[in-house]
Design an enzyme around this catalytic site. Sequence first.
Site, PDB file in Angstrom:
ATOM      1  N   ASP A 333       0.794  -1.221   0.000  1.00 55.96           N
ATOM      2  CA  ASP A 333       0.000   0.000   0.000  1.00 55.96           C
ATOM      3  C   ASP A 333       0.831   1.278   0.000  1.00 55.96           C
ATOM      4  OD1 ASP A 333       1.024  -0.419   2.519  1.00 55.96           O
ATOM      5  OD2 ASP A 333      -0.803   0.190   3.587  1.00 55.96           O
ATOM      6  N   GLN A 334       2.155   1.182  -0.181  1.00 56.13           N
ATOM      7  CA  GLN A 334       2.930   2.418  -0.176  1.00 56.13           C
ATOM      8  C   GLN A 334       2.666   3.196  -1.462  1.00 56.13           C
ATOM      9  OE1 GLN A 334       6.820   0.409   0.147  1.00 56.13           O
ATOM     10  NE2 GLN A 334       7.471   1.516  -1.677  1.00 56.13           N
ATOM     11  N   GLY A 361      14.056   9.191 -27.260  1.00 49.42           N
ATOM     12  CA  GLY A 361      14.835   8.044 -27.672  1.00 49.42           C
ATOM     13  C   GLY A 361      14.512   7.653 -29.100  1.00 49.42           C
ATOM     14  N   TRP A 362      15.209   6.654 -29.598  1.00 51.90           N
ATOM     15  CA  TRP A 362      15.057   6.258 -31.002  1.00 51.90           C
ATOM     16  C   TRP A 362      13.605   5.948 -31.349  1.00 51.90           C
ATOM     17  CZ3 TRP A 362      18.004   6.326 -35.247  1.00 51.90           C
ATOM     18  CH2 TRP A 362      17.622   5.543 -36.336  1.00 51.90           C
ATOM     19  N   THR A 363      12.956   5.124 -30.541  1.00 50.83           N
ATOM     20  CA  THR A 363      11.611   4.658 -30.873  1.00 50.83           C
ATOM     21  C   THR A 363      10.552   5.729 -30.673  1.00 50.83           C
ATOM     22  OG1 THR A 363      12.248   2.413 -30.268  1.00 50.83           O
ATOM     23  CG2 THR A 363       9.899   2.873 -30.382  1.00 50.83           C
ATOM     24  N   ASP A 399      15.654  15.576 -19.578  1.00 48.56           N
ATOM     25  CA  ASP A 399      16.531  15.393 -20.732  1.00 48.56           C
ATOM     26  C   ASP A 399      15.651  15.106 -21.940  1.00 48.56           C
ATOM     27  OD1 ASP A 399      19.233  14.791 -22.025  1.00 48.56           O
ATOM     28  OD2 ASP A 399      18.144  12.926 -22.401  1.00 48.56           O
ATOM     29  N   ASP A 401      15.580  13.695 -25.641  1.00 49.12           N
ATOM     30  CA  ASP A 401      16.336  12.858 -26.578  1.00 49.12           C
ATOM     31  C   ASP A 401      15.574  12.782 -27.897  1.00 49.12           C
ATOM     32  OD1 ASP A 401      17.780  10.899 -27.886  1.00 49.12           O
ATOM     33  OD2 ASP A 401      18.185   9.782 -26.064  1.00 49.12           O
ATOM     34  N   GLU A 403      15.556  12.366 -31.674  1.00 49.59           N
ATOM     35  CA  GLU A 403      16.377  11.818 -32.735  1.00 49.59           C
ATOM     36  C   GLU A 403      15.597  11.780 -34.057  1.00 49.59           C
ATOM     37  OE1 GLU A 403      18.258   8.119 -31.570  1.00 49.59           O
ATOM     38  OE2 GLU A 403      18.383   8.760 -29.490  1.00 49.59           O
ATOM     39  N   TYR A 404      15.591  12.908 -34.884  1.00 48.73           N
ATOM     40  CA  TYR A 404      16.434  14.092 -34.757  1.00 48.73           C
ATOM     41  C   TYR A 404      15.644  15.298 -35.223  1.00 48.73           C
ATOM     42  CZ  TYR A 404      19.963  10.472 -34.625  1.00 48.73           C
ATOM     43  OH  TYR A 404      20.678   9.353 -34.299  1.00 48.73           O
ATOM     44  N   MET A 468      26.053  12.186 -28.914  1.00 46.06           N
ATOM     45  CA  MET A 468      26.041  10.725 -29.071  1.00 46.06           C
ATOM     46  C   MET A 468      27.138  10.260 -30.024  1.00 46.06           C
ATOM     47  SD  MET A 468      21.932   9.935 -28.909  1.00 46.06           S
ATOM     48  CE  MET A 468      21.443  11.135 -30.147  1.00 46.06           C
ATOM     49  N   TYR A 470      28.803   7.734 -30.843  1.00 47.93           N
ATOM     50  CA  TYR A 470      28.878   6.287 -31.040  1.00 47.93           C
ATOM     51  C   TYR A 470      27.883   5.927 -32.134  1.00 47.93           C
ATOM     52  CZ  TYR A 470      25.489   7.206 -27.279  1.00 47.93           C
ATOM     53  OH  TYR A 470      24.489   7.749 -26.494  1.00 47.93           O
ATOM     54  N   ASP A 471      27.854   4.669 -32.534  1.00 52.18           N
ATOM     55  CA  ASP A 471      26.973   4.199 -33.616  1.00 52.18           C
ATOM     56  C   ASP A 471      27.278   4.883 -34.958  1.00 52.18           C
ATOM     57  OD1 ASP A 471      25.762   2.528 -31.845  1.00 52.18           O
ATOM     58  OD2 ASP A 471      23.940   3.704 -31.608  1.00 52.18           O
TER      59      ASP A 471
END
Length: 628
Positions: A333-334, A361-363, A399, A401, A403-404, A468, A470-471
């Site tokens: 119950d918290q 995010g990407w999706t 934040d 995110d 893209e793009y 980002m 990377y990738d």
Amino acid sequence: MSTVSPSTDGSRSRPRALHRFRRRALAVLVGLAVPFTGMVGLAAPTQAAEAAADPSASYTRTQDWGSGFEGKWTVKNTGTAPLNGWTLEWDFPAGTKVTSAWDADVTNNGDHWTAKNKSWAGSLAPGASVSFGFNGTGPGTPSGCKLNGASCDGGSVPGDTPPTAPGTLTASDVTESSVKLSWKAATDDKGVKNYDVLRDGAKVAAVTATTWTDQGLTAGTDYSYSVQARDTADQTGPVSAPVKVTTRGEGPGPGPGPGEKINLGYFTEWGVYGRNYHVKNLVTSGSAEKITHINYSFGNVQGGKCTIGDSFAAYDKAYTAAESVDGVADTWDQPLRGNFNQLRKLKAKYPHIKVLWSFGGWTWSGGFTDAVKNPAAFAKSCHDLVEDPRWADVFDGIDLDWEYPNACGLSCDSSGPAALTDMVRAMRAQFGSDLVTAAITADASSGGKLDAADYAGAAQYFDWYNVMTYDFFGAWDKTGPTAPHSALTSYTGIPKADFTSAAAIAKLKAKGVPASKLLLGIGFYGRGWTGVTQDAPGGTATGPATGTYEAGIEDYKVLKNTCPATGTVGGTSYAKCGSDWWSYDTPATVKTKMTWAKDQGLGGAFFWEFSGDTANGELVSAIDSGLR
């Protein structure tokens, strides 16, 4: 950046489709009063005959998220004999209905609703109570309540409107150890009994006045306060908008101070499932001591608003004592469980850590296109969600995110170069001095994604950019050529010019973005091909190498053992094992990158994501030591 869709559980930005469920444990509170006057005797027959069960029921609307709500009924035996079974009935106005329920069997005939006890919840001793809950839609409240055919008295809510939310809450007279809180009175049709004062989501006082001073606080520490009214039937109304306070004096502070660097990691909401990675892992790995910030990912962007990603993982999943950051198990119950409550406990244990809620995010970046058509409304929806009184103390900012902006990722956006600036200007107006950051592309090619939006203009409103880096390359190009996905610098034979970390940082700085607002990105994973015969980069391949969660991608913690690095190129590592070829960062190349980041005057580094690291946090430690 790459044009591949990152993996469901192995990459940086796709929330997995989840089977959501809810489990509720039933709590029965039993209190038995035994009268005595020097000796205990048996009740006279006439007394026993007069004993009777006298149940009552009360209702509270425990949560409201705009498109729906959570309600709770409590049945109590206020009589002197056991209650054996109960049936509760009530009416909802047209348009209000129950969509799911737990701990009782709920049915309806039109707008008339009936709840019957579960087989294990029907027997209530005198003084005992039992609750069941449900999710619903619509604005209405119950009426015409009957319990076992009789009126639901005993302070039941039907027919008694809960109090309103208190007016604007303000803080004044802030010292190193105290703060004075003031608010405008709430209203109620039968009178307000008192106000519950909540500090960081927990009740710390019940007062009858509209002012209260909290004392015994820690110097230089952040606190979040809110207030809710309680009426004479003991119903609580909506919680006020929170107010954040930082006590005077030295303390943990808001984050890195002058000369200190940011070490930020992404924590994935869905990682608690297949990856079995939880907030407590940040503690057991030693990473919590070394990071400065966490990006909790991802909230969704849909219908022009910021919305919850996975509510079960976020605030409903129950943790055992062994799984919990502080060794204390969640109760049924918290008011807050799941990742949010674990992050709250983490911040209590490590007060230097700041947490941001990352959206998109990407999706889920496709939702930004509609959202930025009305930046002010979008920003307000995000602020209202991040600052929800249930978890306002958990988050220190947002934040974004996307893209793009004005370019293509999983979907394409054509909002124009100014859309990013318009969006963050509205966000800054809503979030004030709280953190507002963004993850951005590292495509520094001529006419590439960094040229598609006004990153320099938007930088004046952002606290920093997570670049980002990377990738850059991967097995979405099935036949190669093989190339490191996160090269720091260029090298002979690189498949595409300016697909390096150094080129991205240089371009952003040339556009006028301050170096101190740029964080260098590190991937805690590798990308790889199979069917490769050439050891050095530039070889041909037949397709992506096998990965745990997705072909062509694998965690560092796996690759360090299954395919150890055999060489370096462009400031990062690569490895060939059998016919597989992988590129990934090691502690040694991470330290090289951190030295470069310091030489460039960058604000620090960030990484995707915690669960790719070893159990003892090798890569987090490398970032930490490299930035010192």
